[in-house]
Design a protein around this motif. Structure first.
Motif, short mmCIF file in Angstrom:
data_model
loop_
_atom_site.label_atom_id
_atom_site.label_comp_id
_atom_site.label_asym_id
_atom_site.label_seq_id
_atom_site.Cartn_x
_atom_site.Cartn_y
_atom_site.Cartn_z
N ARG A 115 -46.52 5.07 114.60
CA ARG A 115 -46.87 4.15 113.77
C ARG A 115 -47.93 4.31 112.73
N TRP A 117 -52.27 6.64 112.29
CA TRP A 117 -52.98 7.59 112.89
C TRP A 117 -54.48 7.10 112.20
N ARG A 123 -51.03 5.63 117.06
CA ARG A 123 -50.38 4.69 117.66
C ARG A 123 -48.71 5.07 117.82
N ASP A 125 -45.56 3.19 119.27
CA ASP A 125 -45.02 1.96 119.53
C ASP A 125 -46.31 1.09 120.01
N ASP A 127 -48.66 1.84 122.27
CA ASP A 127 -49.61 2.71 122.90
C ASP A 127 -50.43 3.01 121.86
N GLU A 128 -51.69 3.86 122.38
CA GLU A 128 -52.43 4.50 121.59
C GLU A 128 -53.04 5.53 122.32
N TRP A 129 -52.85 6.80 121.67
CA TRP A 129 -53.22 8.21 122.39
C TRP A 129 -53.99 9.06 121.80
#
Ligand SMILES: Cc1cc2nc3c(=O)[nH]c(=O)nc-3n(C[C@H](O)[C@H](O)[C@H](O)COP(=O)(O)OP(=O)(O)OC[C@H]3O[C@@H](n4cnc5c(N)ncnc54)[C@H](O)[C@@H]3O)c2cc1C
Length: 356
Positions: A115, A117, A123, A125, A127-129
Motif C-alpha cells: 500500500r 513505502w 505497508r 495490507d 501489516d508494516e514490514w
C-alpha cells in the motif's frame, strides 16, 4: 524478513527465481489472486527468449515469429527478424514464471497488495514490514512513496489500449509468423499471434488523438477503416477495450535509493513498438538479484546506476523511432527504410537489452 519482491509479473518473478536458485527464500507478493492477462502485445524477442532460457524457462510453446511486417497507410515492408522470436499470452507467461519461482523456493503470496513505502517500512495490507531489500516490480502501477514522476508521461501522454482478436483462420492467413506494426497519426498498433492463434491488438496512442476521435470505440472505428488493419480488426472479439493511462514511455530511473531495487517498468519504460519491455523486466530482475546476492541492500545503488546505463541505448533508439512512427509525414519513409536489407536488423538489435 529477507528481501521482499512486490509484483509477480516477469520482473518480480525473474528476481525471485534467481534469488531462490542461490538458496535465498525471498517473499514475493502479488496483489491478484490468479494470473491475469496483462495489457501487453505478447511478443518475446530472441533476446528475451535467451533470458528466459537462462532462468530455466524454455518450454513456452508460444507461436513462432520469424518476420517483421510494417504498415503506414498503403506502404508496406517486410523483413526477416535477426533471430526467431515468439508470441505468447501474458496469462501463460506470467503463470509459468511465478510457478517457476515457487518451485525454486521463493515464498509466493497471492492476494497481498503493498500500500505504501515510508522511511524503510512497507505497508502490506494491514501489516508494516522492514524488508532486507525491496524489489519494486509493480510494473504500470505506482506504489505510494515510490511513484515515478507523473510528468514523465509528457504533455500529451500515451495511453495503452488493447482489444482481443480471434483465434480465426483469417488471422492465421494474414498475420502468419509475423510481428506486425501498423503506424497511424499519433499512435501505432502491434499484432502477433499467441499460442492459441488469438492476438492482442495493442496500441499506444496519444491522448490528443484519442480525445479528437471521441474515445476508444470511436478511435477503433477509425482504425478499422485503415487499409490492412481493418481486415484484421474484423476478427475482433466482443468486449470493451482495456486501457492504461499515462504510460511514461522513454522514462528511466536514474537516482538510486538505499535498499530499493527498481525492476521492469519501474526501472525504465521502452516504447512498446520495440517489443522489449519484458526483456527489460527479466534482465533487470536477474541483475538486481545478483547485486543483492553480492552486496546485500548496498547493491541497490550500483544496480540502479548500471541498469540506467544499460537502458540508455535501447530506450533512446526506441524513443526516436517511436516519435517518427507517429508522424504521418515520416511514417511511410520509416517503413521504406525498414524494408532496406540491414536497416531493420540494425534497429531491432539496437533496441534490445543485454541479459549477461
Ligand atoms: C500497449 C502495450 C503493448 C506492449 N507490448 C509488449 C510486447 O509485445 N512485448 C514486450 O516485451 N513488452 C510489451 N509491453 C511492455 C510490457 O508489458 C512491460 O514492459 C512488462 O509487462 C513489464 O513487466 P513488469 O514485471 O515490470 O510489470 P507488470 O507486467 O506490469 O507486472 C506487475 C505486477 O505487479 C502487480 N502489482 C502491482 N502493484 C502491486 C502492489 N501494490 N502490490 C502487489 N502487487 C502489485 C501487478 O498485479 C502485476 O502482476 C507492452 C506495453 C504496452 C503498454
Amino acid at each position: 524478513m529477507g528481501p521482499l519482491i512486490v509484483g509477480g509479473g516477469p520482473a518480480g518473478s525473474a528476481a525471485a527465481i534467481r534469488l531462490a536458485r542461490w538458496g535465498i527464500r525471498p517473499l514475493l507478493i502479488e496483489r491478484t489472486r490468479e494470473p491475469g492477462d496483462a495489457l501487453c502485445g505478447g511478443f518475446l524477442s530472441w533476446r528475451t527468449l535467451d533470458g528466459l532460457a537462462r532462468l530455466g524457462i524454455g518450454e513456452l510453446d508460444g507461436a513462432p515469429v520469424r518476420r517483421l511486417r510494417l504498415f503506414a497507410g498503403e506502404t508496406v515492408a517486410e523483413r526477416p527478424l535477426p533471430a526467431p522470436a515468439m508470441g505468447i499470452s501474458r496469462l501463460r507467461l506470467d503463470r509459468l514464471m511465478i510457478e517457476a519461482a515457487a518451485r525454486a523456493g521463493a515464498r509466493v503470496e497471492r492476494g497481498a497488495a503493498a500500500r505504501g513505502w515510508a522511511e524503510g517500512f512497507i505497508r502490506v495490507d494491514a501489516d508494516e514490514w522492514a524488508p532486507d531489500g525491496l524489489f519494486l516490480a509493480t510494473g504500470k502501477h505506482e506504489l505510494r512513496g515510490l511513484a515515478r514522476p507523473r510528468e514523465a508521461a509528457g504533455s500529451d501522454p500515451a495511453i495503452g489500449l488493447r482489444v482481443r482478436l480471434g483465434p480465426h483462420p483469417t488471422l492465421d492467413r494474414l498475420i502468419g509468423d509475423a510481428i506486425e506494426l501498423h503506424l497511424f497519426d499519433r499512435g501505432y498498433a502491434g499484432l502477433v499471434r499467441h499460442e492459441d492463434g488469438s492476438a492482442n491488438l495493442c496500441m499506444a496512442v496519444r491522448k490528443s488523438r484519442l480525445d479528437e476521435a471521441g474515445g476508444p470505440e470511436a478511435l477503433l472505428g477509425a482504425l478499422a477503416r485503415l487499409p490492412h488493419l481493418g481486415e484484421r480488426m474484423a476478427c475482433r472479439r466482443r468486449g470493451t477495450p482495456d486501457a492504461v493511462a499515462h504510460v511514461p514511455y522513454g522514462w528511466r530511473a536514474r537516482a538510486a535509493m538505499p535498499g530499493i531495487f527498481r525492476l521492469g517498468d519501474q526501472a525504465g519504460v521502452i516504447p512498446s513498438l520495440a517489443g522489449e519491455g519484458m526483456g527489460i523486466a527479466i534482465a533487470s530482475g536477474v541483475r538486481a538479484a545478483d547485486l543483492w546476492l553480492g552486496h546485500g541492500v548496498h547493491g541497490a545503488t550500483h544496480y540502479q546506476a548500471a541498469m540506467g546505463r544499460a537502458l540508455g541505448r535501447p530506450i533512446g533508439v526506441a524513443s526516436l523511432i517511436g516519435s517518427a512512427a507517429q508522424m504521418p509525414l515520416l511514417a511511410p519513409w520509416l517503413v521504406r527504410l525498414a524494408g532496406i536489407p540491414g536497416a531493420a536488423d540494425l534497429i531491432a538489435r539496437a533496441t534490445r537489452v543485454r541479459h549477461d
